[in-house]
Design an enzyme around this catalytic site. Structure first.
Site, PDB file in Angstrom:
ATOM      1  N   MET A 109      24.060   9.872   3.046  1.00  0.00           N
ATOM      2  CA  MET A 109      23.884  11.158   3.706  1.00  0.00           C
ATOM      3  C   MET A 109      24.141  11.055   5.199  1.00  0.00           C
ATOM      4  SD  MET A 109      23.425  14.296   3.008  1.00  0.00           S
ATOM      5  CE  MET A 109      22.513  14.571   1.485  1.00  0.00           C
TER       6      MET A 109
ATOM      7  N   GLU B 254       0.817  -1.217   0.000  1.00  0.00           N
ATOM      8  CA  GLU B 254       0.000   0.000   0.000  1.00  0.00           C
ATOM      9  C   GLU B 254       0.850   1.268   0.000  1.00  0.00           C
ATOM     10  OE1 GLU B 254      -2.528  -3.282   1.765  1.00  0.00           O
ATOM     11  OE2 GLU B 254      -0.498  -2.539   2.132  1.00  0.00           O
TER      12      GLU B 254
ATOM     13  N   PHE C  13     -11.877  -7.554  13.566  1.00  0.00           N
ATOM     14  CA  PHE C  13     -10.716  -7.946  12.764  1.00  0.00           C
ATOM     15  C   PHE C  13     -10.397  -6.868  11.720  1.00  0.00           C
ATOM     16  CE2 PHE C  13      -9.002 -10.190   8.960  1.00  0.00           C
ATOM     17  CZ  PHE C  13      -7.782 -10.559   9.514  1.00  0.00           C
ATOM     18  N   GLN C  14      -9.166  -6.431  11.731  1.00  0.00           N
ATOM     19  CA  GLN C  14      -8.650  -5.397  10.827  1.00  0.00           C
ATOM     20  C   GLN C  14      -9.406  -4.065  10.957  1.00  0.00           C
ATOM     21  OE1 GLN C  14      -8.201  -7.026   6.810  1.00  0.00           O
ATOM     22  NE2 GLN C  14      -6.182  -7.807   7.373  1.00  0.00           N
TER      23      GLN C  14
END
Length: 578
Positions: free
Chosen positions: A493, A67, A129-130
């Site tokens: 860096m 995602e 759930f989720q």
């Protein structure tokens, strides 16, 4: 209750249709001109994906591998095309994986609409759930968010989302849709785009008296200096900005996100501002008498120590976001409004000038920088390749016509400083948040947004390993992205700071890499590794001419530092060449 005014009225004969919330969502996207969506399916957003099965001819869905890759791809799409980027994700971990991209888009003013699935409304607050409270999680990193729990709310919520995302100072919006709202059937007529919200003022009222005051200061100035940022591009004001700069004859420097609004080779373009910007623009910020800031926000990487920043100058600040004016640097004259509107007003009132002696000062500092830094970086005499010469060779082959997408680190500073840009929306990078892993998915999105232009991703060996799985997105879609990995075998860096400020105590910055060419071949992507100067140009040519995506790994010198540099806590006039 959502409020929306001044929308298109339905014709009396418009027929109502009964459809699911999921289908209404997709029809709203089409009505808003969306052609590409990046996403990853999951349980809570299955109804939208089920409806998408019947919309595949109208909406191109790009299946990413994570995602975070999806939202960075949507960012790249938006930044390259000027349109709103759209991403789908499921609830819980799918939605929380968007947070980094939302924060990145918020600080870099990128218009996004993120649509997340959510558990059934009756399960909200039960730790189902989720289930995650994505609204409260994302409130600090979105321009607006809203949870839809009934299908009837969807058209209005989506219309408002697109309006807010693209208007004024753009930004990300998140719409969280419960599963029942996606499944519910509801009457749906013609989609009503939003063009006004009573409580929302995307563009402040322009005050001509302030424009006149700004023009008077500019006309009296002997050493004026323009600083411009991404606001010029977001306002589609490149032509108006060029007209202002050319009539005024004022040297102009850019923030990292402003690159390209004025071509790199324009005689009044004097280079990049900030911590790793060019020598002259930084030093002379503290010598100008009038500082004209256009569509930029005076962030700390540009200003250095605020108590030593341009204290001698009278400051004119043009910005569409009133909250940015006086936030960091006090403005002598604030000019609120879209610079596409305010710049022509200002240009009309200023006198045509050339400022030859003042411009010569920039040329003198540029000559010093060339002698001390640029010559060795772009045309080194050592056997090892440098990042700068890779960019220089790329310039010769692309002639400033490519979209360059950079990750974050030393290679980012080198690419942004040395790459040539003939057009706006050509430099795509994570500016404000500095998100490693940004470049690969953003380059994929940029190519979908501008398939007519070559897209080159320039990435370090640290950043590429954060989102390398998006090579799978390239493999599945066949999108053509040219990938250059500048491999110095360090988190460069951080290593530079450890060298300069922490007595070379290299703590966990040595990073091992896989065989990138072999990894790429596993994804059916051609690749090559180069470490010899004699092979560099031909390898770049091979990459650019290859029909399809190509990964080129370039082994560069390990401990090369990026200069000029304004050390943290120092004034911009204390910039170091070595």
């Amino acid at each position: 209750m959502l409020t929306q005014e001044k929308t298109t009225q339905l014709a009396p004969e418009t027929a109502l249709q009964t459809m699911s919330g999921a289908e209404m969502t997709l029809r709203a996207l089409l009505a808003e001109g969306v052609d590409t969506v990046f996403g990853y399916p999951g349980g809570a957003i299955i109804p939208i994906y089920d409806a998408l099965y019947d919309f595949q001819q109208e909406l191109n869905h790009v299946l990413v591998r994570h995602e975070q890759g999806g939202i960075h791809a949507a960012q790249g799409y938006a930044r390259a095309s000027g349109k709103v980027g759209v991403v789908f994700a499921t609830s819980g971990p799918g939605a929380t994986n968007l947070v980094t991209g939302l924060a990145d888009a918020q600080i870099d003013s990128t218009p996004l609409v993120c649509i997340t699935g959510q558990v059934f409304a009756h399960l909200l607050g039960t730790d189902a759930f989720q289930e995650t409270d994505i609204i409260n999680i994302t409130t600090p990193v979105t321009k607006w968010n809203f949870q839809v729990t009934e299908a009837s709310q969807l058209p209005e919520a989506l219309a408002k989302a697109f309006y807010i995302a693209r208007s004024g100072r753009p930004g990300p919006v998140l719409i969280d849709i419960t599963k029942n709202a996606q499944l519910q059937k509801h009457d749906f007529a013609e989609y009503k785009p939003c063009n006004h919200i009573r409580s929302y003022r995307p563009a402040p009222i322009v005050r001509p008296e302030y424009v006149a005051q700004a023009a008077e200061l500019i006309n009296q100035a002997r050493r004026p200096f323009v600083l411009w940022g991404q606001g010029v591009t977001l306002g589609k004001a490149e032509a108006e900005f060029r007209a202002f700069v050319e009539k005024s004859g004022i040297p102009a420097a850019w923030t990292i996100l402003g690159a390209g609004a004025l071509p790199t080779e324009h005689p009044l373009n004097v280079g990049m501002l900030g911590m790793h910007g060019n020598y002259g623009p930084n030093v002379l910020t503290n010598e100008c008498d009038v500082l004209i800031a256009i569509g930029m926000r005076f962030d700390d990487r540009v200003t250095g120590r605020l108590d030593k920043y341009a204290k001698q100058a009278q400051v004119i600040h043009l910005d569409i976001d009133p909250t940015e004016i006086d936030k960091n640097v006090a403005a002598t004259v604030p000019v609120w409004g879209d610079c596409k509107e305010t710049l022509p007003m200002l240009t009309e009132l200023i006198e045509a000038k050339t400022h030859p002696e003042w411009r010569q000062r920039f040329e003198q500092y540029q000559a010093e920088e060339v002698a001390a830094v640029i010559q060795d970086e772009l045309f080194p005499t050592s056997d090892e390749l440098t990042m700068g010469e890779v960019i220089q060779q790329l310039n010769e082959l692309t002639h400033g016509e490519a979209i360059v997408v950079t990750d974050v680190g030393q290679h980012q500073m080198v690419a942004c400083r040395y790459a040539k840009f003939n057009h706006a929306r050509s430099n795509i990078t994570s500016g404000g948040l500095g998100t490693m892993g940004f470049a690969l998915p953003a380059a994929i999105g940029a190519k979908f947004g501008r398939p007519d232009r070559p897209v080159v991703a320039i990435i370090g060996d640290g950043g590429i390993q954060m989102t390398i799985q998006e090579l799978g997105t390239i493999m599945q879609t066949g999108v053509e992205v040219k990938i250059i990995i500048l491999n110095n075998q360090f988190l460069g860096m951080v290593r530079q700071w450890q060298e300069l400020f922490h007595e070379r105590r290299y703590s966990f910055v040595n990073i091992a890499s896989p065989d990138y060419v072999t990894v790429a071949s596993g994804y059916s992507i051609a690749g090559k590794r180069v470490s010899e100067r004699g092979e560099l140009k031909s390898s770049l040519q091979e990459m650019l001419q290859h029909p399809g995506s190509f990964l080129l790994e370039v082994m560069v010198t390990r401990e090369n530092n990026i200069f000029p540099m304004v050390p943290q806590g120092c004034s911009v006039s204390e910039i170091r060449l070595r």
